[in-house]
Motif scaffolding. Structure first.
Motif, PDB file in Angstrom:
ATOM      1  N   LYS A 452       0.812  -1.208   0.000  1.00 40.22           N
ATOM      2  CA  LYS A 452       0.000   0.000   0.000  1.00 40.22           C
ATOM      3  C   LYS A 452       0.850   1.265   0.000  1.00 40.22           C
ATOM      4  N   ASN A 453       1.993   1.207   0.669  1.00 41.56           N
ATOM      5  CA  ASN A 453       2.841   2.395   0.758  1.00 41.56           C
ATOM      6  C   ASN A 453       3.389   2.766  -0.615  1.00 41.56           C
ATOM      7  N   THR A 454       3.908   1.781  -1.354  1.00 41.22           N
ATOM      8  CA  THR A 454       4.450   2.058  -2.686  1.00 41.22           C
ATOM      9  C   THR A 454       3.354   2.526  -3.637  1.00 41.22           C
ATOM     10  N   LEU A 455       2.190   1.883  -3.590  1.00 43.72           N
ATOM     11  CA  LEU A 455       1.080   2.301  -4.447  1.00 43.72           C
ATOM     12  C   LEU A 455       0.622   3.717  -4.101  1.00 43.72           C
ATOM     13  N   GLY A 456       0.631   4.051  -2.790  1.00 50.12           N
ATOM     14  CA  GLY A 456       0.264   5.402  -2.390  1.00 50.12           C
ATOM     15  C   GLY A 456       1.252   6.430  -2.906  1.00 50.12           C
ATOM     16  N   SER A 487      -5.548   6.843   3.516  1.00 47.49           N
ATOM     17  CA  SER A 487      -5.543   6.385   4.908  1.00 47.49           C
ATOM     18  C   SER A 487      -5.358   4.873   5.006  1.00 47.49           C
ATOM     19  N   SER A 488      -5.590   4.141   3.916  1.00 45.03           N
ATOM     20  CA  SER A 488      -5.413   2.682   3.941  1.00 45.03           C
ATOM     21  C   SER A 488      -3.950   2.292   4.060  1.00 45.03           C
ATOM     22  N   ALA A 489      -3.047   3.230   3.798  1.00 40.96           N
ATOM     23  CA  ALA A 489      -1.608   2.961   3.911  1.00 40.96           C
ATOM     24  C   ALA A 489      -1.055   3.420   5.257  1.00 40.96           C
ATOM     25  N   GLY A 490      -1.904   3.432   6.289  1.00 37.98           N
ATOM     26  CA  GLY A 490      -1.445   3.862   7.608  1.00 37.98           C
ATOM     27  C   GLY A 490      -1.312   5.370   7.665  1.00 37.98           C
ATOM     28  N   THR A 495      -1.873  12.370   8.547  1.00 40.05           N
ATOM     29  CA  THR A 495      -1.971  12.085   9.977  1.00 40.05           C
ATOM     30  C   THR A 495      -3.427  12.148  10.403  1.00 40.05           C
ATOM     31  N   PRO A 496      -3.939  11.111  11.050  1.00 39.59           N
ATOM     32  CA  PRO A 496      -5.356  11.133  11.463  1.00 39.59           C
ATOM     33  C   PRO A 496      -5.648  12.305  12.402  1.00 39.59           C
ATOM     34  N   PHE A 518     -21.878  20.506   9.607  1.00 38.10           N
ATOM     35  CA  PHE A 518     -20.566  20.115   9.095  1.00 38.10           C
ATOM     36  C   PHE A 518     -20.429  18.602   9.226  1.00 38.10           C
ATOM     37  N   SER A 519     -19.499  18.047   8.502  1.00 38.77           N
ATOM     38  CA  SER A 519     -19.242  16.601   8.518  1.00 38.77           C
ATOM     39  C   SER A 519     -17.767  16.368   8.811  1.00 38.77           C
ATOM     40  N   THR A 520     -17.457  15.151   9.211  1.00 37.61           N
ATOM     41  CA  THR A 520     -16.063  14.809   9.529  1.00 37.61           C
ATOM     42  C   THR A 520     -15.650  13.543   8.780  1.00 37.61           C
ATOM     43  N   ARG A 521     -14.334  13.465   8.561  1.00 42.40           N
ATOM     44  CA  ARG A 521     -13.715  12.283   7.968  1.00 42.40           C
ATOM     45  C   ARG A 521     -14.327  11.898   6.625  1.00 42.40           C
ATOM     46  N   MET A 522     -14.574  12.872   5.822  1.00 44.26           N
ATOM     47  CA  MET A 522     -15.020  12.620   4.460  1.00 44.26           C
ATOM     48  C   MET A 522     -13.802  12.376   3.574  1.00 44.26           C
ATOM     49  N   ILE A 523     -14.017  11.703   2.464  1.00 42.42           N
ATOM     50  CA  ILE A 523     -12.936  11.399   1.524  1.00 42.42           C
ATOM     51  C   ILE A 523     -13.095  12.294   0.305  1.00 42.42           C
ATOM     52  N   HIS A 524     -12.028  12.979  -0.031  1.00 36.08           N
ATOM     53  CA  HIS A 524     -12.049  13.837  -1.217  1.00 36.08           C
ATOM     54  C   HIS A 524     -10.733  13.637  -1.966  1.00 36.08           C
TER      55      HIS A 524
END
Length: 640
Positions: A452-456, A487-490, A495-496, A518-524
């Motif tokens: 995942k790290n390399t793909l990221g 976030s799938s790569a840690g 940073t969370p 407002f919303s939280t932790r959305m993916i964009h």
């Protein structure tokens, strides 16, 4: 202290030990695993054993030791201690002196050395040793057992069994120096392994000495070294020794020399003593005091141990900043790599160190390995540091990549490219090679599928070419290799959000907006957003029921200390890259750093702070929307 020896056989033994010393792989003095010189060996042997027969006879020096021949060809001694000449054929002339050479086989060596280890010889020697102080007696037994190891005797052989029984009898009194106990323990461990009864007794004696607080700094180092030979975390005996030893070492830490500090830290690393935080911090503090005396390899040991034990000391960094810049010119390049690795792991953004490393890179990078080059560039990228000589540094890097591109490991090369985009340097000449099918196949041919790290990293490189390098027309990363969520790569790419800071901001923000709009932790775009506020075409905040009609997004970045370099207000490279990409995607960013929000004492101050931060972004959009509406109105009137 000299040990008197009885029969002539021991003279043969000592001459043999001196003659084969240079070819032996195991040290006779068990307190050290290095190979000693003939001078060291002769002095230790003379100290431990003195040959006597009526009158004292000095040991023969190594230079005077004759060739060891079979028993019927060389000089020998009878059972009364007299020297007898070898049998010669009538009329035969004396053969010239031939220096000793290493036996051609193990069997040949055993053929020549069996007689000195006869059981009655060892038994008599042990009998004579009983007249001496226990510490000297332990030293002599350790030397004899070391000789047994050198000559390949098995643990069940009669001489070894005799010596082991002697050790058990000696250890029952428990009045032996710690240094002698450690030497004895090391050689016994080499002979019989971890489950040795003698080793257990040695550890009991060491434990008693450590608990009595009679250990010196050098002895503390020896005890740690002994324990690393048979690390057993579940052992109650080891736990007991380490607990007392940690306490003693904390008391002695101000007396430790540079080499002793590095040795103890390495032992703590091998013993996996991650819970000894207080001791590690004191050792790190001591390391900062004696830093100038460290050798290059000792600095690497200290940094490696602190990285693994996850301890950071500002005083050590200050000592590094003071003493290392002047040493980089002549130091081992591997030391520079260790320094940069330490800085990355501890998020230590040190301007003096990084400037010195960058200048050294410009002058000597061609002498570094590709891995060492990668570690230096990666550290600067991840810690978001652009040195003053950055133009020369990147020219040097480009030159090295042109000449040695094929020498870089594929994943190291991806690390270098990825670090460059953190600093807004886009190596487009090499993007085409990285995104080529051939290179991607090489990445997958290293034995394991792409992680995942390399793909990221590849995905972020692709985003940079799409969002920031619109003039790039080379190959792109295939869609099936894209990471959908970084976030799938840690925590390699973002940073969370810290929950504590969010809870502090949530209440005042809801009051400011008139509700939880407002919303939280959305993916964009693959990135996780902390807090998102949705606006319509007129710039008004939309309630959750109307988020499908979102025209513009305002994103709040709640920045806790983990998003910054240690003890600074500089964001990490991954956070800077994430925000650049989000802005290029049309997102309006509002940064809420912890060091500003935590100063606010009352809720009114917090609401006003958020208003002052968010309103300019909203009003900016309102003005743009108003201008767009005016333009549309003008166009309609003109058409009419």
């Amino acid at each position: 202290m000299f040990f008197p020896i009885f029969r002539g056989e021991m003279k043969s033994l000592m001459c043999l030990l001196a003659s084969v010393r240079a070819a032996s792989p195991f040290p006779l003095n068990c307190g050290s695993v290095r190979k000693r010189t003939s001078v060291e060996f002769g002095s230790n042997t003379a100290r431990c054993l003195q040959i006597t027969r009526g009158t004292d006879v000095k040991l023969m020096s190594e230079a005077a030791v004759p060739l060891l021949r079979k028993r019927d060809t060389g000089p020998s001694w009878d059972r009364t201690g007299r020297r007898t000449a070898p049998q010669k054929a009538p009329g035969a002339a004396l053969s010239p002196y031939i220096p000793y050479t290493k036996p051609q086989s193990k069997a040949a060596a055993l053929f020549d050395i069996q007689s000195p280890f006869e059981e009655d010889v060892i038994a008599e020697l042990c009998s004579r040793l009983q007249a001496f102080p226990r510490s000297d007696r332990a030293e002599g037994l350790a030397s004899l057992l070391g000789a047994c190891v050198e000559f390949g005797l098995e643990a069940h052989s009669p001489p070894v069994l005799t010596l082991m029984n002697e050790c058990l009898e000696l250890l029952s009194n428990r009045d032996i120096g710690v240094a002698q106990l450690c030497r004895l323990g090391e050689v016994v461990c080499a002979l019989e392994g971890r489950r040795s009864r003698v080793l257990t007794e040695v550890l009991d004696c060491v434990c008693a000495a450590v608990e009595e607080d009679v250990v010196s700094p050098s002895e503390a180092v020896m005890v740690y070294s002994l324990l690393t030979r048979f690390c057993e975390p579940a052992s109650q005996q080891q736990t007991r020794i380490l607990s007392a030893l940690h306490t003693d070492t904390r008391r002695l830490v101000h007396r430790l020399k540079a080499g002793q500090v590095s040795d103890i830290l390495q032992s703590l690393l091998k013993l996996q003593q991650t819970q000894a935080v207080s001791l590690v911090l004191r050792l790190s503090h001591r390391a900062s005091r004696v830093f100038k005396a460290f050798r290059d390899d000792e600095i690497m040991k200290v940094l490696t141990a602190l990285m693994t034990l996850e301890q950071h000391d500002g005083e050590l960094v200050a000592a590094m900043e003071k003493h290392l810049p002047g040493r980089l010119e002549k130091c081992d390049p591997e030391l520079i790599s260790a320094i940069m690795e330490y800085c990355v792991q501890m998020r230590c953004r040190s301007e003096p160190l990084f400037e010195a490393v960058a200048e050294n890179f410009v002058r000597h990078a061609e002498n570094h390995t590709t891995l060492q080059i990668a570690k230096q560039i990666v550290a600067m990228g991840r810690l978001n540091y652009l040195p003053q000589c950055s133009s020369q540094m990147f020219k040097k890097l480009e030159s090295i990549l042109s000449e040695r591109f094929s020498q870089f490991q594929p994943r190291s090369l991806v690390d270098v490219m990825h670090a460059c985009i953190h600093l807004e340097r886009f190596p487009l000449n090499y993007m085409t090679k990285v995104f080529s099918p051939h290179f991607l196949q090489k990445l997958q041919a290293q034995g394991e599928p792409l992680d995942k790290n390399t793909l990221g990293q590849l995905t972020q490189l692709h985003l940079s070419t799409m969002l920031e390098c619109t003039y790039y027309w080379g190959p792109r990363l295939p869609f099936f290799l894209h990471v959908k969520r970084f976030s799938s790569a840690g925590q390699a790419f973002e940073t969370p959000m810290e929950r504590l800071l969010y809870r502090q901001v949530k209440g005042p923000l809801a009051q400011l907006l008139g509700g939880t709009f407002f919303s939280t932790r959305m993916i964009h775009g693959g990135y996780t957003i902390d807090v998102e506020i949705c606006l319509d075409e007129s710039g008004f905040v939309l309630p959750p029921s109307q988020w499908d009609h979102t025209y513009k997004r305002v994103v709040l970045c709640l920045d806790d200390p983990n998003r910054f370099c240690t003890n600074t207000r500089h964001l990490l490279g991954k956070e800077v890259t994430k925000r650049r990409h989000l802005q290029r995607m049309g997102v309006e960013l509002v940064e809420i750093p912890y060091f500003e929000f935590e100063k606010l004492q009352t809720e009114e101050e917090q609401i006003q702070y958020l208003h002052d931060k968010i309103f300019p972004a909203v009003s900016k959009f309102n003005n743009q929307a108003a201008n767009q509406l005016n333009q549309k109105s003008t166009v309609r009137q003109t058409s009419l």
